[in-house]
Design a protein around this motif. Structure first.
Motif, mmCIF file in Angstrom:
data_model
loop_
_atom_site.group_PDB
_atom_site.id
_atom_site.type_symbol
_atom_site.label_atom_id
_atom_site.label_comp_id
_atom_site.label_asym_id
_atom_site.label_seq_id
_atom_site.Cartn_x
_atom_site.Cartn_y
_atom_site.Cartn_z
ATOM 1 N N ALA A 18 -7.053 -6.286 2.851
ATOM 2 C CA ALA A 18 -6.188 -7.102 3.720
ATOM 3 C C ALA A 18 -4.778 -7.264 3.174
ATOM 4 C CB ALA A 18 -6.824 -8.466 3.941
ATOM 5 N N ASP A 19 -4.642 -7.405 1.876
ATOM 6 C CA ASP A 19 -3.308 -7.670 1.338
ATOM 7 C C ASP A 19 -2.598 -6.413 0.827
ATOM 8 O OD1 ASP A 19 -4.952 -7.307 -0.867
ATOM 9 O OD2 ASP A 19 -3.826 -8.742 -2.097
ATOM 10 N N ALA A 20 -3.209 -5.240 0.927
ATOM 11 C CA ALA A 20 -2.601 -4.009 0.408
ATOM 12 C C ALA A 20 -1.269 -3.702 1.083
ATOM 13 C CB ALA A 20 -3.559 -2.840 0.556
ATOM 14 N N LYS A 21 -1.240 -3.823 2.407
ATOM 15 C CA LYS A 21 0.000 -3.563 3.134
ATOM 16 C C LYS A 21 1.082 -4.538 2.694
ATOM 17 C CE LYS A 21 1.686 -4.553 7.535
ATOM 18 N NZ LYS A 21 1.448 -4.969 8.875
ATOM 19 N N ASP A 22 0.730 -5.797 2.552
ATOM 20 C CA ASP A 22 1.704 -6.810 2.119
ATOM 21 C C ASP A 22 2.227 -6.511 0.721
ATOM 22 O OD1 ASP A 22 1.469 -8.175 4.518
ATOM 23 O OD2 ASP A 22 -0.089 -9.518 3.754
ATOM 24 N N GLN A 23 1.360 -6.017 -0.173
ATOM 25 C CA GLN A 23 1.791 -5.652 -1.522
ATOM 26 C C GLN A 23 2.806 -4.520 -1.477
ATOM 27 O OE1 GLN A 23 -1.930 -4.723 -3.453
ATOM 28 N NE2 GLN A 23 -1.999 -6.728 -4.466
ATOM 29 N N VAL A 24 2.568 -3.535 -0.626
ATOM 30 C CA VAL A 24 3.499 -2.408 -0.489
ATOM 31 C C VAL A 24 4.840 -2.910 0.043
ATOM 32 C CG1 VAL A 24 3.953 -0.242 0.719
ATOM 33 C CG2 VAL A 24 1.673 -0.695 -0.195
ATOM 34 N N VAL A 25 4.807 -3.725 1.080
ATOM 35 C CA VAL A 25 6.040 -4.261 1.664
ATOM 36 C C VAL A 25 6.810 -5.074 0.628
ATOM 37 C CG1 VAL A 25 6.973 -5.849 3.392
ATOM 38 C CG2 VAL A 25 5.208 -4.206 4.036
ATOM 39 N N ARG A 26 6.110 -5.938 -0.117
ATOM 40 C CA ARG A 26 6.771 -6.753 -1.155
ATOM 41 C C ARG A 26 7.402 -5.870 -2.227
ATOM 42 N NH1 ARG A 26 2.340 -10.147 -0.451
ATOM 43 N NH2 ARG A 26 1.324 -9.348 -2.319
ATOM 44 N N LEU A 27 6.687 -4.823 -2.637
ATOM 45 C CA LEU A 27 7.220 -3.918 -3.660
ATOM 46 C C LEU A 27 8.477 -3.210 -3.163
ATOM 47 C CD1 LEU A 27 7.103 -2.480 -6.381
ATOM 48 C CD2 LEU A 27 5.506 -0.839 -5.361
ATOM 49 N N ILE A 28 8.442 -2.725 -1.931
ATOM 50 C CA ILE A 28 9.610 -2.035 -1.372
ATOM 51 C C ILE A 28 10.798 -2.990 -1.298
ATOM 52 C CG2 ILE A 28 10.564 -1.000 0.731
ATOM 53 C CD1 ILE A 28 7.744 0.223 1.187
ATOM 54 N N LEU A 29 10.584 -4.164 -0.732
ATOM 55 C CA LEU A 29 11.693 -5.113 -0.570
ATOM 56 C C LEU A 29 12.232 -5.615 -1.910
ATOM 57 C CD1 LEU A 29 10.509 -7.112 2.560
ATOM 58 C CD2 LEU A 29 12.188 -5.257 2.438
ATOM 59 N N SER A 30 11.358 -5.881 -2.866
ATOM 60 C CA SER A 30 11.839 -6.350 -4.174
ATOM 61 C C SER A 30 12.588 -5.238 -4.908
ATOM 62 C CB SER A 30 10.686 -6.888 -5.029
ATOM 63 O OG SER A 30 9.792 -5.857 -5.380
ATOM 64 N N THR A 31 12.136 -4.006 -4.750
ATOM 65 C CA THR A 31 12.840 -2.872 -5.364
ATOM 66 C C THR A 31 14.215 -2.691 -4.736
ATOM 67 O OG1 THR A 31 10.738 -1.773 -5.844
ATOM 68 C CG2 THR A 31 12.709 -0.403 -5.884
ATOM 69 N N LEU A 32 14.293 -2.776 -3.411
ATOM 70 C CA LEU A 32 15.587 -2.661 -2.736
ATOM 71 C C LEU A 32 16.512 -3.816 -3.121
ATOM 72 C CD1 LEU A 32 14.488 -1.424 0.805
ATOM 73 C CD2 LEU A 32 15.540 -0.083 -1.031
ATOM 74 N N ASP A 33 15.975 -5.023 -3.262
ATOM 75 C CA ASP A 33 16.783 -6.165 -3.713
ATOM 76 C C ASP A 33 17.347 -5.917 -5.109
ATOM 77 O OD1 ASP A 33 16.460 -7.638 -1.391
ATOM 78 O OD2 ASP A 33 14.790 -8.848 -2.174
ATOM 79 N N ALA A 34 16.513 -5.400 -6.011
ATOM 80 C CA ALA A 34 16.961 -5.118 -7.383
ATOM 81 C C ALA A 34 18.041 -4.039 -7.394
ATOM 82 C CB ALA A 34 15.774 -4.704 -8.252
ATOM 83 N N ILE A 35 17.876 -3.023 -6.570
ATOM 84 C CA ILE A 35 18.876 -1.956 -6.489
ATOM 85 C C ILE A 35 20.193 -2.513 -5.947
ATOM 86 C CG2 ILE A 35 19.488 0.210 -5.332
ATOM 87 C CD1 ILE A 35 16.424 0.859 -5.384
ATOM 88 N N ALA A 36 20.098 -3.366 -4.932
ATOM 89 C CA ALA A 36 21.306 -3.970 -4.358
ATOM 90 C C ALA A 36 22.023 -4.831 -5.392
ATOM 91 C CB ALA A 36 20.952 -4.805 -3.126
ATOM 92 N N ALA A 37 21.267 -5.527 -6.230
ATOM 93 C CA ALA A 37 21.874 -6.403 -7.247
ATOM 94 C C ALA A 37 22.418 -5.617 -8.434
ATOM 95 C CB ALA A 37 20.828 -7.417 -7.729
ATOM 96 N N ASP A 38 21.695 -4.599 -8.890
ATOM 97 C CA ASP A 38 22.041 -3.896 -10.126
ATOM 98 C C ASP A 38 22.773 -2.576 -9.914
ATOM 99 O OD1 ASP A 38 20.636 -5.967 -11.337
ATOM 100 O OD2 ASP A 38 18.776 -4.802 -11.460
ATOM 101 N N GLY A 39 22.676 -2.007 -8.728
ATOM 102 C CA GLY A 39 23.292 -0.701 -8.467
ATOM 103 C C GLY A 39 22.438 0.432 -9.017
ATOM 104 N N PHE A 40 22.994 1.622 -8.960
ATOM 105 C CA PHE A 40 22.321 2.824 -9.452
ATOM 106 C C PHE A 40 22.936 3.237 -10.777
ATOM 107 C CE2 PHE A 40 21.915 3.187 -4.811
ATOM 108 C CZ PHE A 40 20.557 3.405 -4.690
ATOM 109 N N GLU A 41 22.194 3.958 -11.578
ATOM 110 C CA GLU A 41 22.731 4.522 -12.814
ATOM 111 C C GLU A 41 23.739 5.607 -12.447
ATOM 112 O OE1 GLU A 41 19.717 5.891 -15.510
ATOM 113 O OE2 GLU A 41 18.501 4.096 -15.197
ATOM 114 N N ASP A 42 24.787 5.723 -13.253
ATOM 115 C CA ASP A 42 25.832 6.720 -12.983
ATOM 116 C C ASP A 42 25.265 8.141 -12.939
ATOM 117 O OD1 ASP A 42 27.754 4.773 -12.758
ATOM 118 O OD2 ASP A 42 28.510 5.003 -14.801
#
Length: 135
Positions: free
Chosen positions: A47-71
């Motif tokens: 039941a919670d597998a889909k939610d875990q995937v969504v949370r991982l994607i969104l938290s990863t995108l949030d981290a990328i937005a905050a920290d940027g990409f490596e040069d």
């Protein structure tokens, strides 16, 4: 974000163990409104597998937005894009490929020839990246 095992979104998705492999996904601009999608194959039925995937994607995108990409990741991506743009003219199907690309833009009232004029925008993007890095 996607495209190779070390990519900023692909790596955490695959390392999470939530699914077996990425399917489809990426940036698409062939419709009137551009879209980004990513799919994960083999996600558990729990039941919670889909939610875990969504949370991982969104938290990863949030981290990328905050920290940027490596040069180095930016440089590698720029090289890949430039190679694809230049290699398109070497394809035996280049006419058909150019037509399909132009058709997407033309369908939605955009300039169908603009994607063929990539030299100036590419040079401008390179200059901006060189000046600012990943900031």
């Amino acid at each position: 974000l996607l495209g190779k095992p070390s990519s900023a979104l692909q790596k955490p998705l695959l390392e999470s163990g939530l699914g077996a492999a990425l399917v489809g996904g990426g940036y698409g601009a062939s419709l009137q409104q551009a879209a980004f999608s990513v799919g994960l194959k083999g996600v558990a039925v729990a039941a919670d597998a889909k939610d875990q995937v969504v949370r991982l994607i969104l938290s990863t995108l949030d981290a990328i937005a905050a920290d940027g990409f490596e040069d180095t990741a930016i440089e590698a991506s720029m090289n890949t894009v430039e190679f694809r743009l230049r290699a398109a003219s070497a394809s035996p199907m280049k006419g058909l490929s150019f037509m399909m690309g132009a058709l997407s833009d033309w369908n939605y009232g955009r300039d169908p020839i603009a994607p063929l004029r990539f030299e100036a925008p590419l040079a401008q993007l390179k200059a901006e990246v060189a000046a600012s890095g990943s900031a």
